[in-house]
Design a protein around this motif. Structure first.
Motif, PDB file in Angstrom:
ATOM      1  N   VAL A 364       0.846  -1.205   0.000  1.00  0.00           N
ATOM      2  CA  VAL A 364       0.000   0.000   0.000  1.00  0.00           C
ATOM      3  C   VAL A 364       0.876   1.248   0.000  1.00  0.00           C
ATOM      4  O   VAL A 364       0.660   2.187  -0.774  1.00  0.00           O
ATOM      5  CB  VAL A 364      -0.943   0.015   1.223  1.00  0.00           C
ATOM      6  N   ALA A 365       1.876   1.275   0.877  1.00  0.00           N
ATOM      7  CA  ALA A 365       2.765   2.436   0.966  1.00  0.00           C
ATOM      8  C   ALA A 365       3.514   2.641  -0.344  1.00  0.00           C
ATOM      9  O   ALA A 365       3.636   3.773  -0.840  1.00  0.00           O
ATOM     10  CB  ALA A 365       3.751   2.256   2.114  1.00  0.00           C
ATOM     11  N   ALA A 366       4.030   1.558  -0.953  1.00  0.00           N
ATOM     12  CA  ALA A 366       4.755   1.670  -2.214  1.00  0.00           C
ATOM     13  C   ALA A 366       3.859   2.209  -3.320  1.00  0.00           C
ATOM     14  O   ALA A 366       4.268   3.075  -4.106  1.00  0.00           O
ATOM     15  CB  ALA A 366       5.335   0.314  -2.612  1.00  0.00           C
ATOM     16  N   CYS A 367       2.620   1.716  -3.382  1.00  0.00           N
ATOM     17  CA  CYS A 367       1.679   2.187  -4.405  1.00  0.00           C
ATOM     18  C   CYS A 367       1.329   3.659  -4.201  1.00  0.00           C
ATOM     19  O   CYS A 367       1.265   4.431  -5.165  1.00  0.00           O
ATOM     20  CB  CYS A 367       0.410   1.336  -4.388  1.00  0.00           C
ATOM     21  N   LEU A 368       1.100   4.050  -2.942  1.00  0.00           N
ATOM     22  CA  LEU A 368       0.732   5.443  -2.666  1.00  0.00           C
ATOM     23  C   LEU A 368       1.894   6.393  -2.938  1.00  0.00           C
ATOM     24  O   LEU A 368       1.701   7.485  -3.466  1.00  0.00           O
ATOM     25  CB  LEU A 368       0.260   5.577  -1.216  1.00  0.00           C
ATOM     26  N   ILE A 369       3.100   5.998  -2.572  1.00  0.00           N
ATOM     27  CA  ILE A 369       4.274   6.832  -2.844  1.00  0.00           C
ATOM     28  C   ILE A 369       4.487   6.952  -4.351  1.00  0.00           C
ATOM     29  O   ILE A 369       4.842   8.026  -4.860  1.00  0.00           O
ATOM     30  CB  ILE A 369       5.528   6.267  -2.156  1.00  0.00           C
ATOM     31  N   THR A 370       4.261   5.857  -5.092  1.00  0.00           N
ATOM     32  CA  THR A 370       4.370   5.906  -6.546  1.00  0.00           C
ATOM     33  C   THR A 370       3.356   6.866  -7.138  1.00  0.00           C
ATOM     34  O   THR A 370       3.682   7.679  -8.021  1.00  0.00           O
ATOM     35  CB  THR A 370       4.175   4.507  -7.154  1.00  0.00           C
ATOM     36  N   LEU A 371       2.110   6.795  -6.679  1.00  0.00           N
ATOM     37  CA  LEU A 371       1.067   7.702  -7.161  1.00  0.00           C
ATOM     38  C   LEU A 371       1.420   9.152  -6.844  1.00  0.00           C
ATOM     39  O   LEU A 371       1.292  10.042  -7.690  1.00  0.00           O
ATOM     40  CB  LEU A 371      -0.279   7.337  -6.530  1.00  0.00           C
ATOM     41  N   PHE A 372       1.888   9.393  -5.614  1.00  0.00           N
ATOM     42  CA  PHE A 372       2.290  10.730  -5.186  1.00  0.00           C
ATOM     43  C   PHE A 372       3.436  11.253  -6.057  1.00  0.00           C
ATOM     44  O   PHE A 372       3.399  12.385  -6.556  1.00  0.00           O
ATOM     45  CB  PHE A 372       2.716  10.665  -3.717  1.00  0.00           C
ATOM     46  N   ALA A 373       4.469  10.441  -6.271  1.00  0.00           N
ATOM     47  CA  ALA A 373       5.616  10.859  -7.069  1.00  0.00           C
ATOM     48  C   ALA A 373       5.227  11.039  -8.539  1.00  0.00           C
ATOM     49  O   ALA A 373       5.757  11.930  -9.219  1.00  0.00           O
ATOM     50  CB  ALA A 373       6.744   9.830  -6.947  1.00  0.00           C
ATOM     51  N   PHE A 374       4.311  10.208  -9.026  1.00  0.00           N
ATOM     52  CA  PHE A 374       3.859  10.333 -10.413  1.00  0.00           C
ATOM     53  C   PHE A 374       3.150  11.667 -10.634  1.00  0.00           C
ATOM     54  O   PHE A 374       3.403  12.359 -11.638  1.00  0.00           O
ATOM     55  CB  PHE A 374       2.928   9.179 -10.766  1.00  0.00           C
ATOM     56  N   MET A 375       2.282  12.053  -9.714  1.00  0.00           N
ATOM     57  CA  MET A 375       1.580  13.327  -9.854  1.00  0.00           C
ATOM     58  C   MET A 375       2.552  14.496  -9.772  1.00  0.00           C
ATOM     59  O   MET A 375       2.396  15.502 -10.482  1.00  0.00           O
ATOM     60  CB  MET A 375       0.480  13.448  -8.791  1.00  0.00           C
ATOM     61  N   ASN A 376       3.572  14.387  -8.925  1.00  0.00           N
ATOM     62  CA  ASN A 376       4.600  15.428  -8.883  1.00  0.00           C
ATOM     63  C   ASN A 376       5.373  15.488 -10.194  1.00  0.00           C
ATOM     64  O   ASN A 376       5.713  16.569 -10.678  1.00  0.00           O
ATOM     65  CB  ASN A 376       5.564  15.173  -7.720  1.00  0.00           C
ATOM     66  N   PHE A 389      10.081   8.673  -8.199  1.00  0.00           N
ATOM     67  CA  PHE A 389       9.029   8.007  -8.970  1.00  0.00           C
ATOM     68  C   PHE A 389       9.503   6.661  -9.507  1.00  0.00           C
ATOM     69  O   PHE A 389       8.846   5.634  -9.331  1.00  0.00           O
ATOM     70  CB  PHE A 389       8.566   8.904 -10.115  1.00  0.00           C
ATOM     71  N   PHE A 390      10.665   6.648 -10.156  1.00  0.00           N
ATOM     72  CA  PHE A 390      11.172   5.388 -10.718  1.00  0.00           C
ATOM     73  C   PHE A 390      11.529   4.397  -9.609  1.00  0.00           C
ATOM     74  O   PHE A 390      11.329   3.187  -9.764  1.00  0.00           O
ATOM     75  CB  PHE A 390      12.394   5.671 -11.596  1.00  0.00           C
ATOM     76  N   PHE A 391      12.041   4.900  -8.492  1.00  0.00           N
ATOM     77  CA  PHE A 391      12.385   4.026  -7.374  1.00  0.00           C
ATOM     78  C   PHE A 391      11.130   3.400  -6.772  1.00  0.00           C
ATOM     79  O   PHE A 391      11.076   2.185  -6.542  1.00  0.00           O
ATOM     80  CB  PHE A 391      13.137   4.823  -6.311  1.00  0.00           C
ATOM     81  N   ALA A 392      10.109   4.215  -6.500  1.00  0.00           N
ATOM     82  CA  ALA A 392       8.870   3.688  -5.918  1.00  0.00           C
ATOM     83  C   ALA A 392       8.205   2.703  -6.873  1.00  0.00           C
ATOM     84  O   ALA A 392       7.665   1.665  -6.446  1.00  0.00           O
ATOM     85  CB  ALA A 392       7.916   4.840  -5.588  1.00  0.00           C
ATOM     86  N   LEU A 393       8.246   2.989  -8.173  1.00  0.00           N
ATOM     87  CA  LEU A 393       7.666   2.081  -9.158  1.00  0.00           C
ATOM     88  C   LEU A 393       8.412   0.742  -9.171  1.00  0.00           C
ATOM     89  O   LEU A 393       7.799  -0.318  -9.349  1.00  0.00           O
ATOM     90  CB  LEU A 393       7.722   2.728 -10.544  1.00  0.00           C
ATOM     91  N   SER A 394       9.715   0.794  -8.948  1.00  0.00           N
ATOM     92  CA  SER A 394      10.486  -0.454  -8.890  1.00  0.00           C
ATOM     93  C   SER A 394      10.054  -1.309  -7.703  1.00  0.00           C
ATOM     94  O   SER A 394      10.034  -2.539  -7.791  1.00  0.00           O
ATOM     95  CB  SER A 394      11.985  -0.148  -8.796  1.00  0.00           C
ATOM     96  N   LEU A 395       9.703  -0.671  -6.588  1.00  0.00           N
ATOM     97  CA  LEU A 395       9.232  -1.416  -5.417  1.00  0.00           C
ATOM     98  C   LEU A 395       7.884  -2.069  -5.693  1.00  0.00           C
ATOM     99  O   LEU A 395       7.647  -3.220  -5.311  1.00  0.00           O
ATOM    100  CB  LEU A 395       9.118  -0.484  -4.212  1.00  0.00           C
ATOM    101  N   VAL A 396       6.994  -1.335  -6.347  1.00  0.00           N
ATOM    102  CA  VAL A 396       5.680  -1.895  -6.702  1.00  0.00           C
ATOM    103  C   VAL A 396       5.856  -3.098  -7.616  1.00  0.00           C
ATOM    104  O   VAL A 396       5.244  -4.153  -7.406  1.00  0.00           O
ATOM    105  CB  VAL A 396       4.806  -0.821  -7.382  1.00  0.00           C
ATOM    106  N   ALA A 397       6.700  -2.953  -8.647  1.00  0.00           N
ATOM    107  CA  ALA A 397       6.933  -4.057  -9.587  1.00  0.00           C
ATOM    108  C   ALA A 397       7.551  -5.254  -8.879  1.00  0.00           C
ATOM    109  O   ALA A 397       7.187  -6.411  -9.144  1.00  0.00           O
ATOM    110  CB  ALA A 397       7.835  -3.589 -10.728  1.00  0.00           C
ATOM    111  N   GLY A 398       8.488  -4.996  -7.971  1.00  0.00           N
ATOM    112  CA  GLY A 398       9.134  -6.088  -7.251  1.00  0.00           C
ATOM    113  C   GLY A 398       8.199  -6.790  -6.288  1.00  0.00           C
ATOM    114  O   GLY A 398       8.196  -8.022  -6.188  1.00  0.00           O
ATOM    115  N   LEU A 399       7.391  -6.028  -5.569  1.00  0.00           N
ATOM    116  CA  LEU A 399       6.424  -6.619  -4.642  1.00  0.00           C
ATOM    117  C   LEU A 399       5.381  -7.436  -5.401  1.00  0.00           C
ATOM    118  O   LEU A 399       4.980  -8.514  -4.965  1.00  0.00           O
ATOM    119  CB  LEU A 399       5.744  -5.519  -3.824  1.00  0.00           C
ATOM    120  N   LYS A 400       4.944  -6.914  -6.532  1.00  0.00           N
ATOM    121  CA  LYS A 400       3.983  -7.652  -7.362  1.00  0.00           C
ATOM    122  C   LYS A 400       4.585  -8.969  -7.832  1.00  0.00           C
ATOM    123  O   LYS A 400       3.927 -10.016  -7.819  1.00  0.00           O
ATOM    124  CB  LYS A 400       3.609  -6.783  -8.565  1.00  0.00           C
ATOM    125  N   ARG A 401       5.858  -8.911  -8.210  1.00  0.00           N
ATOM    126  CA  ARG A 401       6.561 -10.107  -8.685  1.00  0.00           C
ATOM    127  C   ARG A 401       6.628 -11.195  -7.617  1.00  0.00           C
ATOM    128  O   ARG A 401       6.421 -12.365  -7.868  1.00  0.00           O
ATOM    129  CB  ARG A 401       7.978  -9.714  -9.120  1.00  0.00           C
TER     130      ARG A 401
END
Length: 409
Positions: A364-376, A389-401
């Protein structure tokens, strides 16, 4: 959130990664940081460290040649290749070097090292919160010493950088507080809500519209999703009411203490609602957007090349950008770069489902930080400035994996 031994945490790979990601926050606080690029120094430590950790800890699911990494490398490779036809001379080299040494390692370290280990993810969020708390304390010290009559620079940097730091801290606090509330694990609930309210107050008064709006939208998305899909439907609403009430009381009390009326966020929003008096910043952004679109129409396939937009816009060969990540990619890398970027985003989030997300505060935190960084990233920041943004997205992709579902630690 149970914190580890502070000495061990401060020397961890994750804490040093946070210092690198947020180095723009403190680069001007000491002559050493201005004489030597602290981001470069930290990455000289982190990159070989990450290689050792990856080789030592990798498993079959944690492959360098996964589709997420392949799409990222293809996108990054095209961005760097575009320097060959850029009309810039000096800025394209600076931009390519920064993207290569800041952004690319940030994604790879997040995906291949940190997201692959539950303990590392916990340490990362703890490190993010600790760093945000340090900046939060300095923010209120500045409010107290200098007053709040103007937009404030914190640690010698602008309000957009500080807004990003405080926004990430607020998101981490709310995510953990909400999970404790839903799970009836409320040992530190009061402290988390009060701290979150204080972060909120700092965000609306440092002067940035974008970071506050991005954080507010991300937080509302969090509450909306929990209210709609969580089994304990009443608890998220009750938490929102409690958080809103505490925030209102603290804002009124702190405004009285600091002799402040309203907030800088509200003051800077008013010109946008005034049809007579145009907002200079908004008009400048609109001009940049129109210029980037014209540049894309003039060079639709391959673009102007990395760092070419400032020259095209008549700003000379300087470090600047159109203030929107999509328009920047379109203008400088063309349709090829845009398609690679969209494909990369799609691959990273493809397969995400609400069930695993809602069961894990880390995801949840990784997704929210990604959304926040994406809007910025859609309103400011050069490509290499959007490391978060790219770092948070990497966490989302890794957690999903890894399909990790972690209870609150």
């Amino acid at each position: 959130m149970n914190f580890q031994n502070p000495f061990k945490l401060f020397l961890s790979f994750e804490f040093i990664s946070v210092l690198s990601l947020f180095s723009y926050q403190y680069k001007n606080t000491h002559p050493f940081f201005t004489s030597f690029d602290v981001t470069v120094l930290l990455n000289l430590i982190l990159i070989p460290w990450a290689v050792v950790l990856y080789v030592r800890e990798r498993d079959r699911s944690n492959r360098f040649w996964s589709k997420e990494v392949l799409f990222f490398v293809a996108m990054a490779g095209w961005f760097l290749l575009s320097t060959l036809w850029s009309s810039s001379h000096s800025y394209k080299i600076q931009k390519a070097l920064c993207f290569s040494f800041y952004t690319i390692p940030a994604f790879l370290m997040g995906y291949l090292v940190i997201s692959n280990n539950c303990e590392r993810l916990v340490r990362l969020l703890q490190s993010l919160l600790i760093f945000a708390l340090i900046v939060f304390a300095e923010t209120f010290r500045v409010f107290y010493v200098k007053g709040m009559g103007s937009i404030q620079d914190i640690m010698g940097t602008n309000y957009l950088v500080t807004g990003q730091t405080l926004g990430v801290g607020l998101i981490v606090l709310i995510v953990y507080s909400l999970h404790r509330f839903v799970d009836a694990n409320r040992k530190t609930l009061g402290l988390e809500i009060v701290l979150g309210s204080l972060f909120f107050y700092g965000l609306i008064n440092i002067g940035g519209r974008g970071p506050f709006a991005a954080c507010a939208i991300s937080t509302l998305v969090l509450y909306a999703v929990f209210c709609r899909y969580s089994n304990a439907v009443k608890n998220p609403l009750l938490h929102l009411v409690l958080f809103s009430t505490v925030t209102f009381v603290l804002c009124v009390g702190l405004n009285y203490l600091f002799h402040q009326q309203g907030s800088h966020f509200a003051n800077r929003m008013m010109p946008l609602l005034n049809s007579i008096k145009a907002d200079g910043s908004a008009m400048e952004r609109l001009e940049f957007y129109q210029s980037a679109i014209k540049a894309f129409v003039a060079n639709p396939v391959v673009g102007l090349g990395f760092g070419g937009w400032p020259v095209y816009h008549g700003l000379s060969d300087i470090s600047y950008h159109p203030h929107n990540i999509f328009l920047e990619i379109m203008a400088e890398t063309g349709m090829v770069g845009l398609l690679l970027f969209v494909a990369f985003l799609t691959v990273c989030v493809q397969g995400l489902s609400l069930g695993p997300i809602l069961s894990s505060p880390l995801l949840v935190a990784a997704c929210l930080i990604t959304l926040f960084a994406f809007m910025n990233a859609c309103k400011t920041g050069d490509l290499h400035d959007n490391m978060l943004f790219f770092f948070a997205l990497s966490l989302v992709a890794g957690l999903k994996r890894n399909s990790i579902s972690i209870k609150v630690v």
